[in-house]
Design a protein around this motif. Structure first.
Motif, PDB file in Angstrom:
ATOM      1  N   SER A 114      -9.058  -3.310   5.066  1.00 29.91           N
ATOM      2  CA  SER A 114      -9.731  -3.587   3.803  1.00 29.91           C
ATOM      3  C   SER A 114     -11.128  -2.967   3.908  1.00 29.91           C
ATOM      4  O   SER A 114     -11.578  -2.593   5.005  1.00 29.91           O
ATOM      5  N   TYR A 115     -11.826  -2.882   2.774  1.00 31.21           N
ATOM      6  CA  TYR A 115     -13.201  -2.393   2.831  1.00 31.21           C
ATOM      7  C   TYR A 115     -14.044  -3.290   3.734  1.00 31.21           C
ATOM      8  O   TYR A 115     -14.889  -2.799   4.488  1.00 31.21           O
ATOM      9  N   GLU A 116     -13.783  -4.588   3.678  1.00 31.83           N
ATOM     10  CA  GLU A 116     -14.536  -5.524   4.516  1.00 31.83           C
ATOM     11  C   GLU A 116     -14.228  -5.293   5.994  1.00 31.83           C
ATOM     12  O   GLU A 116     -15.133  -5.349   6.836  1.00 31.83           O
ATOM     13  N   ASP A 117     -12.957  -5.018   6.323  1.00 32.36           N
ATOM     14  CA  ASP A 117     -12.581  -4.713   7.712  1.00 32.36           C
ATOM     15  C   ASP A 117     -13.306  -3.455   8.201  1.00 32.36           C
ATOM     16  O   ASP A 117     -13.821  -3.413   9.323  1.00 32.36           O
ATOM     17  N   ALA A 118     -13.321  -2.425   7.363  1.00 29.21           N
ATOM     18  CA  ALA A 118     -13.971  -1.168   7.746  1.00 29.21           C
ATOM     19  C   ALA A 118     -15.474  -1.361   7.901  1.00 29.21           C
ATOM     20  O   ALA A 118     -16.096  -0.808   8.816  1.00 29.21           O
ATOM     21  N   GLU A 119     -16.053  -2.166   7.014  1.00 25.26           N
ATOM     22  CA  GLU A 119     -17.487  -2.448   7.104  1.00 25.26           C
ATOM     23  C   GLU A 119     -17.799  -3.194   8.400  1.00 25.26           C
ATOM     24  O   GLU A 119     -18.772  -2.882   9.095  1.00 25.26           O
ATOM     25  N   ALA A 120     -16.957  -4.170   8.741  1.00 15.49           N
ATOM     26  CA  ALA A 120     -17.143  -4.927   9.985  1.00 15.49           C
ATOM     27  C   ALA A 120     -16.980  -4.003  11.192  1.00 15.49           C
ATOM     28  O   ALA A 120     -17.728  -4.108  12.171  1.00 15.49           O
ATOM     29  N   PRO A 131     -15.652   3.698  16.414  1.00 17.03           N
ATOM     30  CA  PRO A 131     -15.957   5.131  16.535  1.00 17.03           C
ATOM     31  C   PRO A 131     -15.412   5.960  15.373  1.00 17.03           C
ATOM     32  O   PRO A 131     -16.096   6.853  14.877  1.00 17.03           O
ATOM     33  N   LEU A 132     -14.204   5.637  14.921  1.00 12.79           N
ATOM     34  CA  LEU A 132     -13.599   6.389  13.821  1.00 12.79           C
ATOM     35  C   LEU A 132     -14.365   6.171  12.520  1.00 12.79           C
ATOM     36  O   LEU A 132     -14.716   7.129  11.820  1.00 12.79           O
ATOM     37  N   VAL A 133     -14.646   4.930  12.186  1.00 16.00           N
ATOM     38  CA  VAL A 133     -15.349   4.631  10.934  1.00 16.00           C
ATOM     39  C   VAL A 133     -16.751   5.242  10.954  1.00 16.00           C
ATOM     40  O   VAL A 133     -17.187   5.839   9.955  1.00 16.00           O
ATOM     41  N   LEU A 134     -17.455   5.147  12.072  1.00 17.55           N
ATOM     42  CA  LEU A 134     -18.798   5.745  12.133  1.00 17.55           C
ATOM     43  C   LEU A 134     -18.746   7.262  12.003  1.00 17.55           C
ATOM     44  O   LEU A 134     -19.581   7.856  11.306  1.00 17.55           O
ATOM     45  N   ALA A 135     -17.793   7.895  12.665  1.00 17.08           N
ATOM     46  CA  ALA A 135     -17.683   9.358  12.579  1.00 17.08           C
ATOM     47  C   ALA A 135     -17.318   9.791  11.162  1.00 17.08           C
ATOM     48  O   ALA A 135     -17.895  10.743  10.627  1.00 17.08           O
ATOM     49  N   LEU A 136     -16.355   9.105  10.526  1.00 18.34           N
ATOM     50  CA  LEU A 136     -16.003   9.435   9.140  1.00 18.34           C
ATOM     51  C   LEU A 136     -17.192   9.230   8.215  1.00 18.34           C
ATOM     52  O   LEU A 136     -17.447  10.039   7.316  1.00 18.34           O
ATOM     53  N   SER A 137     -17.948   8.173   8.446  1.00 21.03           N
ATOM     54  CA  SER A 137     -19.129   7.905   7.636  1.00 21.03           C
ATOM     55  C   SER A 137     -20.184   8.997   7.820  1.00 21.03           C
ATOM     56  O   SER A 137     -20.815   9.441   6.857  1.00 21.03           O
ATOM     57  N   LYS A 138     -20.356   9.438   9.068  1.00 24.52           N
ATOM     58  CA  LYS A 138     -21.322  10.508   9.361  1.00 24.52           C
ATOM     59  C   LYS A 138     -20.934  11.791   8.624  1.00 24.52           C
ATOM     60  O   LYS A 138     -21.789  12.451   8.019  1.00 24.52           O
TER      61      LYS A 138
END
Length: 184
Positions: A114-120, A131-138
């Protein structure tokens, strides 16, 4: 991974990322390929063409294709091989698109967040998805900066969402979080 609203049953897009030896990112944007499941020219194809999209009303959802397709084999469910159309791009850390391709694929999402899971996950270095979420965000941020430098306007304002249940309406304000900017 897919990132969507908690209650989403038809996960129709996913993201993937690999870091290349030269430090660039290989980003995949995968869209469920319902066309691989629906025979061209058949009754479902004709009706989907007539409807053009799924319509979301406060108390009703009018699907473009039957839920058995959109929520079944047409959904990029975690752990299941699914037909997709994929845009795979190699992107530098500064947001330059170095090369790209569009291709039919079969993907297997590792998680339905969920968006909340990804945010957490973005906030928790102990999360397996951090690592994946931070890299995609970058990468998403670098692409946004490039677009804005080229003249694009980013309208980053809260949106209103309504949850309707018999006898009540809950209005919530949804802000653009790291996860929502990444998916957008």
């Amino acid at each position: 991974i897919t990132v969507d609203e908690e209650e989403t049953a038809d996960r129709d897009d996913a993201l993937s990322l690999e870091i290349e030896p030269d430090g660039s990112y290989r980003v995949g944007i995968h869209i469920a390929d319902a066309g691989a499941l629906i025979p061209p020219g058949g009754a479902i194809d004709s009706e989907a063409d007539r409807r053009m999209s799924t319509i979301y009303l406060p108390e009703l959802k009018l699907p473009m294709v039957p839920p058995g397709v959109s929520e079944g084999k047409g959904s990029l469910s975690a752990g299941q091989p699914r037909a997709a159309l994929s845009v795979v791009a190699r992107i530098s850390g500064s947001g330059d698109v170095l090369d790209w391709d569009v291709l039919p694929s079969v993907i297997r999402s590792q998680a339905a967040l969920s968006y909340e899971d990804a945010e957490a996950a973005a906030a928790d270095p102990g999360s397996q998805w951090h690592p994946l979420v931070l890299a995609l965000s970058k990468v998403a941020d670098a692409l946004r900066v490039k677009r804005e430098a080229a003249g694009a306007v980013t309208i980053d304002r809260p949106e209103m969402a309504m949850d309707l249940t018999p006898g009540s309406v809950e209005v919530r304000i949804v802000t653009r979080t790291v996860a929502r900017r990444m998916v957008a």
